[in-house]
Design a protein around this motif. Structure first.
Motif, mmCIF file in Angstrom:
data_model
loop_
_atom_site.group_PDB
_atom_site.id
_atom_site.type_symbol
_atom_site.label_atom_id
_atom_site.label_comp_id
_atom_site.label_asym_id
_atom_site.label_seq_id
_atom_site.Cartn_x
_atom_site.Cartn_y
_atom_site.Cartn_z
ATOM 1 N N HIS A 49 0.835 -1.202 0.000
ATOM 2 C CA HIS A 49 0.000 0.000 0.000
ATOM 3 C C HIS A 49 0.866 1.246 0.000
ATOM 4 O O HIS A 49 1.997 1.248 0.493
ATOM 5 N N THR A 51 2.640 4.529 0.777
ATOM 6 C CA THR A 51 3.127 5.191 1.992
ATOM 7 C C THR A 51 3.780 6.508 1.577
ATOM 8 O O THR A 51 4.031 6.746 0.385
ATOM 9 N N GLU A 53 6.833 7.313 2.061
ATOM 10 C CA GLU A 53 8.144 6.994 1.491
ATOM 11 C C GLU A 53 8.025 6.585 0.022
ATOM 12 O O GLU A 53 8.841 6.978 -0.810
#
Length: 188
Positions: A49, A51, A53
């Motif tokens: 999923h 993020t 980052e």
């Protein structure tokens, strides 16, 4: 001819949407003998999923995966998605795939007149399964409508839905729904 075939149901061999998406791909391969199929099983190999980052490009492995997913989508002439309805919507793994293909400058761009899709001229098939009966324009449908919106946003406007509804409402209704959907597949 390149076909991108994506399944997202968690039910494996018991999945109606998988049965329909496989039938669609088989039918397309009969019509297009030269078709090459690239297959993604998001239940067996889920895409992580989104993020912060990943979004900011701080994870090199995920950035490479994101580029690969976008390229698969852009290269496909036909996209076939097996999408079961879960709690009025999509599986979270299918949403993760959508998050990876919805990238400004790659699959769409913003202009002074609004967004423009960049995914090219392709056909999309949605193999939809639903435990209950909702109909095409149900206010409780955040599955098919959402997928159509994503496809349209990325420039894909030729979308066909093959739907089996009521598959959890008894064996007779399930068999009728699957038979009706497969009849639609055979007419492609």
């Amino acid at each position: 001819m390149k076909i991108l075939h994506i399944d997202s149901s968690i039910l494996g061999d018991a999945s109606v949407s998988r049965q329909l998406s496989q039938a669609i791909v088989a039918r397309l391969k009969v019509k297009h003998h030269d078709a090459a199929v690239e297959y993604l099983d998001l239940a067996k190999q889920p895409i992580p999923h989104l993020t912060a980052e990943i979004l900011m490009g701080q994870d090199a492995d995920q950035a490479a995966l994101g580029e690969q997913i976008i390229q698969q989508y852009l290269d496909a002439d036909i996209v076939v998605i097996g999408a079961a309805m879960y709690n009025f919507g999509l599986t979270s793994t299918l949403k993760a795939w959508i998050d990876r293909i919805s990238v400004a400058g790659k699959t769409f761009k913003y202009t002074e007149n609004g967004p423009i899709g960049l995914a090219g001229d392709k056909k999309a098939y949605i193999a939809s399964s639903r435990g209950g009966i909702y109909g095409e324009n149900s206010p409780a449908d955040f599955q098919e409508g959402f997928l159509k919106t994503v496809f349209n946003f990325t420039g894909v406007n030729d979308i066909e839905v093959i739907r089996a509804e009521g598959v959890n409402m008894g064996p007779e209704l399930k068999d009728q729904a699957i038979a009706a959907a497969l009849t639609q597949v055979h007419s492609l």
